[in-house]
Design a protein around this motif. Structure first.
Motif, mmCIF file in Angstrom:
data_model
loop_
_atom_site.group_PDB
_atom_site.id
_atom_site.type_symbol
_atom_site.label_atom_id
_atom_site.label_comp_id
_atom_site.label_asym_id
_atom_site.label_seq_id
_atom_site.Cartn_x
_atom_site.Cartn_y
_atom_site.Cartn_z
ATOM 1 N N ALA A 32 0.814 -1.213 0.000
ATOM 2 C CA ALA A 32 0.000 0.000 0.000
ATOM 3 C C ALA A 32 0.847 1.262 0.000
ATOM 4 O O ALA A 32 0.504 2.246 -0.660
ATOM 5 C CB ALA A 32 -0.934 0.002 1.216
ATOM 6 N N ILE A 33 1.952 1.254 0.712
ATOM 7 C CA ILE A 33 2.794 2.450 0.759
ATOM 8 C C ILE A 33 3.389 2.741 -0.618
ATOM 9 O O ILE A 33 3.402 3.890 -1.080
ATOM 10 C CB ILE A 33 3.907 2.277 1.812
ATOM 11 C CG1 ILE A 33 3.291 2.230 3.220
ATOM 12 C CG2 ILE A 33 4.920 3.408 1.716
ATOM 13 C CD1 ILE A 33 4.303 2.025 4.330
ATOM 14 N N GLY A 34 3.865 1.680 -1.285
ATOM 15 C CA GLY A 34 4.426 1.873 -2.626
ATOM 16 C C GLY A 34 3.391 2.392 -3.610
ATOM 17 O O GLY A 34 3.672 3.286 -4.430
ATOM 18 N N ARG A 35 2.176 1.845 -3.555
ATOM 19 C CA ARG A 35 1.127 2.303 -4.466
ATOM 20 C C ARG A 35 0.745 3.756 -4.191
ATOM 21 O O ARG A 35 0.530 4.548 -5.116
ATOM 22 C CB ARG A 35 -0.090 1.397 -4.344
ATOM 23 C CG ARG A 35 0.141 -0.021 -4.861
ATOM 24 C CD ARG A 35 -1.169 -0.778 -4.988
ATOM 25 N NE ARG A 35 -1.852 -0.925 -3.706
ATOM 26 C CZ ARG A 35 -1.637 -1.940 -2.880
ATOM 27 N NH1 ARG A 35 -0.762 -2.894 -3.183
ATOM 28 N NH2 ARG A 35 -2.306 -2.019 -1.731
ATOM 29 N N THR A 36 0.670 4.097 -2.905
ATOM 30 C CA THR A 36 0.344 5.480 -2.558
ATOM 31 C C THR A 36 1.428 6.427 -3.039
ATOM 32 O O THR A 36 1.141 7.521 -3.560
ATOM 33 C CB THR A 36 0.172 5.608 -1.032
ATOM 34 O OG1 THR A 36 -0.867 4.722 -0.607
ATOM 35 C CG2 THR A 36 -0.174 7.026 -0.636
ATOM 36 N N TRP A 37 2.650 6.023 -2.898
ATOM 37 C CA TRP A 37 3.783 6.858 -3.345
ATOM 38 C C TRP A 37 3.726 7.074 -4.856
ATOM 39 O O TRP A 37 3.957 8.191 -5.342
ATOM 40 C CB TRP A 37 5.093 6.201 -2.937
ATOM 41 C CG TRP A 37 6.323 6.934 -3.392
ATOM 42 C CD1 TRP A 37 7.179 6.552 -4.375
ATOM 43 C CD2 TRP A 37 6.820 8.161 -2.868
ATOM 44 N NE1 TRP A 37 8.193 7.457 -4.508
ATOM 45 C CE2 TRP A 37 7.995 8.473 -3.591
ATOM 46 C CE3 TRP A 37 6.393 9.031 -1.871
ATOM 47 C CZ2 TRP A 37 8.742 9.612 -3.341
ATOM 48 C CZ3 TRP A 37 7.137 10.172 -1.620
ATOM 49 C CH2 TRP A 37 8.301 10.451 -2.351
ATOM 50 N N ALA A 72 2.566 10.567 -9.429
ATOM 51 C CA ALA A 72 1.845 10.737 -10.688
ATOM 52 C C ALA A 72 0.989 11.996 -10.679
ATOM 53 O O ALA A 72 0.775 12.635 -11.717
ATOM 54 C CB ALA A 72 0.971 9.516 -10.960
ATOM 55 N N ALA A 73 0.494 12.376 -9.511
ATOM 56 C CA ALA A 73 -0.331 13.573 -9.404
ATOM 57 C C ALA A 73 0.489 14.844 -9.369
ATOM 58 O O ALA A 73 -0.068 15.942 -9.340
ATOM 59 C CB ALA A 73 -1.194 13.494 -8.153
ATOM 60 N N GLY A 74 1.823 14.682 -9.392
ATOM 61 C CA GLY A 74 2.690 15.853 -9.377
ATOM 62 C C GLY A 74 2.597 16.649 -8.092
ATOM 63 O O GLY A 74 2.783 17.869 -8.096
ATOM 64 N N TRP A 75 2.308 15.935 -6.983
ATOM 65 C CA TRP A 75 2.222 16.544 -5.658
ATOM 66 C C TRP A 75 1.069 17.542 -5.543
ATOM 67 O O TRP A 75 1.024 18.360 -4.640
ATOM 68 C CB TRP A 75 3.541 17.244 -5.279
ATOM 69 C CG TRP A 75 4.690 16.290 -5.284
ATOM 70 C CD1 TRP A 75 5.566 16.073 -6.300
ATOM 71 C CD2 TRP A 75 5.065 15.398 -4.228
ATOM 72 N NE1 TRP A 75 6.469 15.118 -5.959
ATOM 73 C CE2 TRP A 75 6.200 14.685 -4.675
ATOM 74 C CE3 TRP A 75 4.571 15.138 -2.947
ATOM 75 C CZ2 TRP A 75 6.811 13.733 -3.902
ATOM 76 C CZ3 TRP A 75 5.197 14.204 -2.171
ATOM 77 C CH2 TRP A 75 6.307 13.505 -2.652
#
Length: 661
Positions: free
Chosen positions: A354-359, A364-367
């Motif tokens: 889950a942490i990797g996917r969230t990262w 991808a959202a460009g922060w």
């Protein structure tokens, strides 16, 4: 191996029974030893299995997997409990900061040992993270054992020897650990150092490791033939005998039992190994029984249940008196619920990336946050997480200060018994002529309290008061802000001109803790320094507990030593009372001490006993069932002084042994 999850469940249920102080499970803490042996077996099986399959062990992957499994749930619990302490119980904050750091670094056991904190003799509400010592021991094993194992495997490969040869050095290490426990254990002394030390508890983990080396898991047996029917029956018999042995020890072997530290914990590990050996074979009756679905469900979540149960007790009761059954039920239910939530929303998601996917989504959202794509549930969870972290951070950083005044009415500690070694010496020199008694400097500035009235009521012109932590509040401004209410002023009020108090927490007549002087030596030091006069001995609470815990120095001998130190001068003993119903400090043990005092009176004409146990009120006790509130210490100070005047009045002395105030 589903049966091993069932074994985990039984272990965590035993620990819960111990924490809830159920009378039928005084040895419930032995469930931790079961965990140790099981962990040693599983970790060693995993490492040796990887070596057999790949001729190498990926330490980085191994440690990363353990971190993913253990750290998320731990950090969530630390954050939530720290936030709760910050908001609801700030008196604990100062002591909690070090405990959080030790827990996060997995050296809680050595931190607690260095702080002289007792895991057993709790005289104040327990600290919420004290139970993490066992996780520290396991994590230290996870860090060190793979390195030793790899070194041994490489050495054997170079020599063309079989992996089974590692059984010998592993057994030697286990034996060394067991010998360390036997040599360090002292009957009658608090066994926390022996119980929590990595060196002394490694034995259980290593016995599990030896089993893994000698008894490969089914996945590593390869072409090994299945055991015969006779062998399977023997396995089941051994497993059943192991379960029975574990059950008997949980029922009969308490935390202070000398047997536990003189081979009992080793026997527990051997019994656990027998259960594991039987359970590890598919189709065994023991494995099928332990594989019962409800047990498996609890076992899978046992880590979370263990993490949460102890803090839940602290947050809901803050007491060491025996809890009611309804409260215990609520505490157990809350612990299981929190563990289930942790498993569902923290442990399992993180284990599966889950942490990797969230990262990846954040990158991808460009922060740039896209609130329109976030569900209300996730927003609420994020807001709650940020809030908890902010409050916990404020508490740990010092932005929120500990409530200084909250120590009044509770034991002077940081939330648990830290084996307080506090010594207070108060002297009241002659500052006014007789017959009016004098105000001692230790009792406050002149004029701080009301002047004494009337002639002296006692023939004792000098008094030495020797006490344990039940006397701490008699001299402490934190408990008794008004100097006239403290013990030196009360002695003065009945005619004492000079008072000396030597008070040290956790003191007994015989046993000595680091930095401490026992009661006998304290009295002898006073006489060497020229003291002559009456004695008030407020000891016995720890003495009777030490005897109950296995000390070979009996109650009568302890009383005799103090009477010898008094050199025939008048002695007033203050008897003891406890509200506890089990353990070394139970009221049944206190009654034995009180009876021993009365019996000793017949041998010592200069001895009297103040029957404090008959006059103290339950409402004067704090939650530990041993010590007193400020109101209790106010009454205790006056009543002891009044009892001294009755025992040794201005003219003559009392006719009977027992006196009242």
């Amino acid at each position: 191996m589903p049966g091993l999850d069932g074994l985990r469940a039984l272990a965590v249920l035993a620990v819960i029974a111990y924490h809830e102080q159920f009378g039928w499970a005084p040895g419930g803490l032995l469930g931790v030893g079961v965990f140790f042996t099981l962990s040693g077996f599983l970790i060693t099986s995993l490492l040796v299995g990887e070596w057999s399959a790949r001729a190498r062990i990926g330490l980085g992957d191994f440690w990363l997997h353990r971190a993913r499994r253990l750290l998320p749930a731990l950090f969530v619990m630390l954050a939530v409990v720290t936030a709760w302490v910050t908001l609801a119980d700030r008196a604990r904050l100062a002591g909690l900061r070090g405990a959080v750091g030790a827990a996060a670094g997995y050296f809680s056991n050595w931190y607690l040992i260095a702080q002289n904190q007792s895991y057993f003799a709790r005289f104040a509400p327990p600290a919420p993270f004290d139970h993490l010592w066992s996780l520290a021991v396991e994590e230290q094993f996870y860090l060190l054992w793979p390195l030793l194992l790899i070194a041994g495997l490489i050495l054997l490969r170079r020599r063309g020897a079989a992996t089974a040869w590692l059984i010998l050095p592993a057994t030697a290490l286990a034996a060394a650990s067991a010998l360390a426990m036997v040599s360090l254990y002292q009957p009658g002394m608090d066994p926390t150092r022996v119980y929590e030390g990595t060196d002394t508890r490694a034995c259980g983990l290593l016995i599990g490791a030896v089993l893994a080396l000698a008894w490969p898991s089914p996945g590593r047996r390869g072409a090994h033939s299945a055991p015969s029917r006779r062998a399977r029956v023997l396995l089941d018999l051994a497993g059943a005998a192991g379960l029975a042995g574990i059950g008997v020890m949980i029922w009969r072997v308490g935390e202070y039992s000398p047997f536990g530290y003189r081979g009992g914990l080793v026997l527990l590990s051997v019994a656990t190994a027998a259960v594991v050996a039987a359970t590890a074979y598919p189709g065994s009756l023991v494995g099928l029984a332990l594989g019962w679905r409800p047990l498996r469900w609890i076992g899978v979540r046992s880590y979370g249940i263990y993490l949460w149960h102890y803090p839940v007790i602290v947050m809901t009761s803050q007491a060491n008196v025996k809890p009611s059954l309804p409260l215990a039920g609520l505490q157990i239910t809350a612990s299981i619920l929190l563990a289930a939530l942790s498993w569902e929303f923290v442990e399992e998601p993180i284990r599966h990336g889950a942490i990797g996917r969230t990262w990846k989504r954040v990158r991808a959202a460009g922060w740039r946050p896209r609130l329109g794509h976030v569900s209300p549930g996730r927003m609420a969870a994020a807001a709650g997480t940020i809030g908890v972290l902010a409050v916990a951070g404020a508490g740990l950083s010092g932005a929120v200060q500990a409530r200084a005044g909250s120590r009044v009415g509770s034991v002077i500690s940081e939330g648990s018994l830290q084996v307080p070694v506090t010594k207070t010496v108060v002297r009241a020199p002659h500052t006014r002529p007789s017959p009016g008694p004098t105000r001692s400097p230790g009792a406050g500035t002149p004029g701080a309290g009301p002047p004494a009235a009337g002639p002296p009521r006692t023939s004792c012109r000098a008094v030495a008061h020797i006490g344990d932590s039940t006397s701490d509040g008699l001299v402490s401004p934190s408990y008794l802000p008004k100097p006239g209410e403290r013990i030196a002023a009360r002695y003065e009020d009945v005619g004492v001109r000079s008072a000396v108090t030597d008070i040290s927490g956790a003191r007994s007549v015989v046993e000595v803790l680091p930095g401490q002087v026992n009661g006998y030596d304290a009295a002898r030091n006073m006489t060497r320094n020229g003291f002559t006069g009456c004695w008030v001995i407020a000891l016995g609470t720890n003495d009777t507990a030490d005897v109950a815990a296995g000390s070979n120095v009996g109650l009568t001998t302890r009383i005799s030593r103090m009477m010898k130190a008094a050199h025939g001068e008048p002695v007033l003993w203050v008897n003891v009372k406890s509200l506890l119903s089990s353990g070394p400090y139970a009221e049944a043990n206190m009654l034995r001490w009180d009876r021993a005092l009365v019996s000793a009176c017949a041998r010592y004409p200069n001895m009297r006993v103040y029957n404090w146990a008959a006059e103290v009120r339950t409402k004067w006790y704090i939650s530990d069932g041993i010590h007193f509130t400020s109101i209790g210490y106010k009454h205790r100070a006056k009543m002891i002084a009044d009892a001294l005047a009755r025992a040794f009045p201005q003219q003559g002395q009392s006719s009977g042994c027992l006196v009242t105030s």
